[in-house]
Design an enzyme around this catalytic site. Structure first.
Site, PDB file in Angstrom:
ATOM      1  N   SER A 172       1.153  -1.013   0.253  1.00  0.00           N
ATOM      2  CA  SER A 172       0.168  -0.063   0.396  1.00  0.00           C
ATOM      3  C   SER A 172       1.127   0.916  -0.222  1.00  0.00           C
ATOM      4  CB  SER A 172      -0.822  -0.001   1.113  1.00  0.00           C
ATOM      5  OG  SER A 172      -0.257   0.215   2.126  1.00  0.00           O
ATOM      6  N   LYS A 205       6.834   4.449  17.374  1.00  0.00           N
ATOM      7  CA  LYS A 205       5.315   5.233  17.361  1.00  0.00           C
ATOM      8  C   LYS A 205       4.226   3.852  16.834  1.00  0.00           C
ATOM      9  CE  LYS A 205       4.653   4.998  13.075  1.00  0.00           C
ATOM     10  NZ  LYS A 205       3.402   4.353  11.628  1.00  0.00           N
ATOM     11  N   THR A 235      -1.152   7.739  13.891  1.00  0.00           N
ATOM     12  CA  THR A 235      -1.313   5.746  14.406  1.00  0.00           C
ATOM     13  C   THR A 235      -1.834   5.702  15.039  1.00  0.00           C
ATOM     14  OG1 THR A 235       0.873   5.674  13.265  1.00  0.00           O
ATOM     15  CG2 THR A 235       0.346   4.532  13.778  1.00  0.00           C
ATOM     16  N   ARG A 237      -3.129  -0.493  11.254  1.00  0.00           N
ATOM     17  CA  ARG A 237      -2.997  -1.249  11.399  1.00  0.00           C
ATOM     18  C   ARG A 237      -2.544  -1.847  12.706  1.00  0.00           C
ATOM     19  NH1 ARG A 237      -1.128  -1.432   5.862  1.00  0.00           N
ATOM     20  NH2 ARG A 237       1.624  -1.708   7.339  1.00  0.00           N
ATOM     21  N   ASN A 238      -1.297  -1.189  13.279  1.00  0.00           N
ATOM     22  CA  ASN A 238      -1.168  -1.102  14.581  1.00  0.00           C
ATOM     23  C   ASN A 238      -2.437  -0.623  15.633  1.00  0.00           C
ATOM     24  OD1 ASN A 238       1.868  -1.810  13.699  1.00  0.00           O
ATOM     25  ND2 ASN A 238       1.566  -0.199  13.143  1.00  0.00           N
TER      26      ASN A 238
END
Length: 356
Positions: A30, A212, A269, A276-277
């Site tokens: 991506s 992060k 994030t 995703r995290n």
């Protein structure tokens, strides 16, 4: 170049300079696809290479990466290439966008493909994270494996690939081994909706990008367990302190951590479900295993490996990182998320006072 001068440069130049040399993007996930599209939008001739031949064939036919970046059309000046030598062997500029665990292998393959050309290569990467087996940051690994190549830069900051692919406003940081290459890489990316600032603090920018991801798992755990917005902002604030402590211990500049590659990337994030995290933390809080959550997310979740790598680096340097320690306990030791977050909120977040 000063921070103020770099920011003026990013704001006053809405589009990249013409006649930039072609650039090859390695990695068709991506983020690699989004960066390749952005480089092409900025007027560069771009080659995109990925290891999955079936995916590359699909990209050639459909001119869209429906698997990883649906809805974003590949510009005409973006060439899809599945042959490694044609993509990397003759390239003067390369931007690597692969997961951290694959970064060493790509550098080794690039060294073989480039041969004597390597000394003139201008190399950048968007890879984030410590190498798990060695604790090396990407630029340290590049120096070790490609000592003859003197032009390095890292591209990092608060970005989601889908938004970059859609052409939404974005700002990033390019930190390099020399100001000239950083400025050229920033110019290659820059358009009216995409601001690229420059920095000389590669260590700080890379640490921000590595830590992060692990902290975002912690934010997902806290939110998934219903601890609320107050707990989330406490975790982000104290997480930034931990990130800064590790960075300063490794020679980074303090001001980097209040910029895009530090606080900016961390807040994004930890708070948006495109991460995703963060989604990994939410899934673990709901009772799913790491494998179940990873399968559901469908792409590499860097924060799982980052939690271990950052924790081990902190141990080596004797840096206190209680939030990272609790995230490590969940993803490595299998501690129940509720027990880990409650331990953190009740004891660790307040330890040492507001500035501890």
């Amino acid at each position: 170049m000063s921070k103020a001068a770099s920011e003026r440069d990013g704001l006053e130049n809405g589009s990249s300079a013409a006649a930039q040399p072609p650039i090859t993007v390695i990695g068709a996930g991506s983020w690699g696809t989004a960066l390749a599209i952005q480089l092409a939008r900025a007027g560069n001739d771009v080659t995109l290479w990925g290891r999955d031949e079936s995916l590359m064939h699909q990209l050639q036919q459909d001119r869209c990466n429906e698997r990883y970046l649906p809805g974003s059309v590949l510009p005409e000046n973006l060439t899809v290439e599945s042959d490694w030598i044609r993509a990397a062997g003759t390239a003067d500029r390369v931007l690597i966008s692969v997961p951290s665990h694959a970064f060493r292998r790509v550098l080794e393959q690039l060294k073989t493909a480039q041969g004597e050309k390597l000394k003139d290569l201008e190399l950048a990467w968007a890879t984030k994270g410590f190498e798990l087996s060695t604790g090396l940051l990407p630029h340290q690994l590049a120096h070790q494996l490609l000592p003859e190549c003197g032009n390095y830069a890292v591209v990092s900051g608060p970005t989601f690939a889908l938004e970059v692919g859609a052409g939404l406003p974005t700002a990033i940081t390019v930190a390099g081994s020399n100001p000239g290459w950083s400025a050229r890489m920033a110019a290659a990316l820059r358009t009216r909706n995409f601001i690229a600032y420059t920095s000389e603090d590669m260590v700080g920018v890379e640490i921000g990008g590595a830590v992060k991801n692990a902290l975002a798992i912690g934010a997902g755990l806290s939110d998934g367990l219903g601890f609320g917005a107050n707990a989330r902002i406490a975790l982000i604030n104290r997480g930034l302190r931990e990130l800064s402590r590790l960075g300063l211990a490794m020679g980074a500049r303090a001001e980097t951590f209040v910029g895009l590659a530090g606080m900016g990337d961390l807040v994004l994030t930890c708070t948006d479900n495109q991460s995703r995290n963060r989604r990994m933390g939410l899934a673990l809080a709901s009772g799913k295993s790491i494998d179940e959550a990873a399968e559901e997310i469908g792409q590499v979740v860097e924060g799982v490996g980052a939690a271990r790598a950052v924790y081990e680096q902190a141990q080596r340097l004797d840096v206190r990182m209680p939030i990272i320690e609790q995230i490590y306990r969940v993803v490595v030791d299998g501690v129940d998320p509720k027990d880990a977050v409650e331990a953190l909120l009740s004891r660790e977040l307040g330890a040492g006072g507001e500035h501890g």
